[in-house]
Write an enzyme that holds these catalytic residues in place. Structure first.
Site, PDB file in Angstrom:
ATOM      1  N   GLY A  26      16.022  55.812  53.953  1.00 16.18           N
ATOM      2  CA  GLY A  26      16.083  56.750  53.146  1.00 16.18           C
ATOM      3  C   GLY A  26      14.624  56.537  52.686  1.00 16.18           C
ATOM      4  O   GLY A  26      14.774  57.966  51.256  1.00 16.18           O
ATOM      5  N   LYS A  27      14.213  56.117  52.257  1.00 19.70           N
ATOM      6  CA  LYS A  27      12.720  56.680  51.887  1.00 19.70           C
ATOM      7  C   LYS A  27      11.761  57.118  52.031  1.00 19.70           C
ATOM      8  O   LYS A  27      10.953  58.737  51.612  1.00 19.70           O
ATOM      9  CB  LYS A  27      11.926  54.664  51.603  1.00 19.70           C
ATOM     10  CG  LYS A  27      12.270  53.756  50.635  1.00 19.70           C
ATOM     11  CD  LYS A  27      11.463  52.229  50.583  1.00 19.70           C
ATOM     12  CE  LYS A  27      11.745  51.697  50.170  1.00 19.70           C
ATOM     13  NZ  LYS A  27      11.006  50.218  49.860  1.00 19.70           N
ATOM     14  N   ASP A  63       6.031  49.602  46.859  1.00 19.36           N
ATOM     15  CA  ASP A  63       6.498  48.339  47.283  1.00 19.36           C
ATOM     16  C   ASP A  63       7.808  48.015  46.649  1.00 19.36           C
ATOM     17  O   ASP A  63       7.068  48.858  44.985  1.00 19.36           O
ATOM     18  CB  ASP A  63       6.049  47.066  47.058  1.00 19.36           C
ATOM     19  CG  ASP A  63       6.353  45.948  47.634  1.00 19.36           C
ATOM     20  OD1 ASP A  63       7.014  45.882  48.469  1.00 19.36           O
ATOM     21  OD2 ASP A  63       6.089  44.782  46.496  1.00 19.36           O
ATOM     22  N   SER A  64       9.140  48.513  46.349  1.00 16.59           N
ATOM     23  CA  SER A  64       9.733  48.361  45.169  1.00 16.59           C
ATOM     24  C   SER A  64      10.673  47.094  44.770  1.00 16.59           C
ATOM     25  O   SER A  64      10.970  46.916  46.129  1.00 16.59           O
ATOM     26  CB  SER A  64       9.626  50.532  45.809  1.00 16.59           C
ATOM     27  OG  SER A  64      10.838  49.988  46.358  1.00 16.59           O
ATOM     28  N   PHE A 106      20.935  54.356  48.283  1.00 17.84           N
ATOM     29  CA  PHE A 106      20.656  52.616  49.341  1.00 17.84           C
ATOM     30  C   PHE A 106      19.806  51.656  48.168  1.00 17.84           C
ATOM     31  O   PHE A 106      19.401  51.571  46.781  1.00 17.84           O
ATOM     32  CB  PHE A 106      19.352  53.148  50.308  1.00 17.84           C
ATOM     33  CG  PHE A 106      18.158  53.471  49.777  1.00 17.84           C
ATOM     34  CD1 PHE A 106      17.135  52.817  49.511  1.00 17.84           C
ATOM     35  CD2 PHE A 106      17.628  54.853  49.888  1.00 17.84           C
ATOM     36  CE1 PHE A 106      15.916  52.389  48.944  1.00 17.84           C
ATOM     37  CE2 PHE A 106      16.491  55.129  49.450  1.00 17.84           C
ATOM     38  CZ  PHE A 106      15.551  54.447  49.565  1.00 17.84           C
ATOM     39  N   GLY A 107      19.968  50.398  48.574  1.00 17.94           N
ATOM     40  CA  GLY A 107      19.186  49.126  47.838  1.00 17.94           C
ATOM     41  C   GLY A 107      20.634  49.043  46.814  1.00 17.94           C
ATOM     42  O   GLY A 107      21.705  48.545  47.076  1.00 17.94           O
ATOM     43  N   TYR A 108      20.137  48.665  45.999  1.00 20.99           N
ATOM     44  CA  TYR A 108      20.383  48.221  44.756  1.00 20.99           C
ATOM     45  C   TYR A 108      21.356  49.435  43.665  1.00 20.99           C
ATOM     46  O   TYR A 108      22.477  49.079  42.655  1.00 20.99           O
ATOM     47  CB  TYR A 108      19.837  47.449  43.500  1.00 20.99           C
ATOM     48  CG  TYR A 108      19.367  45.793  44.209  1.00 20.99           C
ATOM     49  CD1 TYR A 108      20.210  45.182  44.111  1.00 20.99           C
ATOM     50  CD2 TYR A 108      18.677  46.110  45.019  1.00 20.99           C
ATOM     51  CE1 TYR A 108      19.631  43.933  45.125  1.00 20.99           C
ATOM     52  CE2 TYR A 108      17.785  44.741  45.603  1.00 20.99           C
ATOM     53  CZ  TYR A 108      18.711  43.447  45.508  1.00 20.99           C
ATOM     54  OH  TYR A 108      17.979  42.347  46.067  1.00 20.99           O
ATOM     55  N   LYS A 141      18.471  62.700  40.898  1.00 14.52           N
ATOM     56  CA  LYS A 141      17.794  61.330  41.174  1.00 14.52           C
ATOM     57  C   LYS A 141      16.313  61.083  41.799  1.00 14.52           C
ATOM     58  O   LYS A 141      15.396  60.570  41.068  1.00 14.52           O
ATOM     59  CB  LYS A 141      18.469  60.505  42.818  1.00 14.52           C
ATOM     60  CG  LYS A 141      17.408  58.750  42.219  1.00 14.52           C
ATOM     61  CD  LYS A 141      18.355  58.194  43.951  1.00 14.52           C
ATOM     62  CE  LYS A 141      17.598  56.922  44.834  1.00 14.52           C
ATOM     63  NZ  LYS A 141      17.989  56.233  45.849  1.00 14.52           N
TER      64      LYS A 141
END
Length: 203
Positions: free
Chosen positions: A15-16, A72-73, A157-159, A180
């Site tokens: 995704g990143k 880093d996220s 993705f993620g949160y 986004k």
């Protein structure tokens, strides 16, 4: 022979890679995941987003000899004193978005008003032009919002399914990808980095 426009992404997150690839394509850069070069994940033992980004970028550049980018996220929730923070990807189980989201909802179940559940996404970027780069290019950006009461949306993705945007009433997972990329923490950080890349070229 690899083109000198290749940047190694110090991540295994597709995704990143997709997001960064779209954002860097206009500058002529191609993103390749570090696993394509057989590079294992670095040990993230920093105490901040920026420290961890630098650790990962330098590790990937050392292993490949190529320019390397790392981010880093994560998400910082005020009611949880900034948690999950740098531990966002492994809050419940490393890389398991569903488990991490479930744990975050459980951690906030005592607060039923969304206005109380303030949070922000954070993205720290670090790009090293070569393994010994003494002046890495860095950028930091945030994206303010709230933690919703339940997941909504299937994008991202993620949160993202829990992250409700201020003033929009939508989660990050309900936004079109192009929108986004323009307004997210990662998109904003990448804009800053792109300015630096034009000022300080890789070659």
């Amino acid at each position: 022979m690899l083109d000198n426009k290749v940047i190694v992404l110090a991540s295994s997150n597709q995704g990143k890679a997709r997001e960064f690839g779209q954002l860097l394509a206009p500058l002529g850069f191609t993103i390749k995941l570090q696993k394509e070069f057989g590079v294992a994940d670095a040990e993230e033992n920093g105490l901040s987003f920026l420290e961890n980004a630098l650790i990962k970028a330098r590790h990937a550049s050392i292993q490949t000899g190529l320019p390397a980018l790392a981010d880093d996220s994560g998400i910082c929730v005020d009611l949880l004193k900034g948690a999950p923070g740098i531990h966002s990807a492994r809050f419940a189980e490393h890389g398991n978005d569903e488990a991490n989201n479930a744990k975050l909802l459980e951690s906030l179940k005592a607060w039923e008003r969304i206005e109380e559940r303030t949070a922000r996404y954070v993205c720290a970027l670090a790009l090293v032009r070569h393994p010994d780069d003494p002046l890495p290019l860095t950028a930091l950006a945030t994206w303010d919002g709230f933690i919703g009461l339940k997941p909504a949306g299937s994008r991202g993705f993620g949160y993202d399914p829990l992250f409700v945007l201020q003033g929009r009433g939508l989660t990050a997972a309900q936004l079109p990808e192009q929108t986004k990329n323009l307004i997210s923490h990662r998109g904003r950080a990448m804009k800053k980095l792109c300015v630096l890349l034009q000022k300080y070229p890789l070659d």
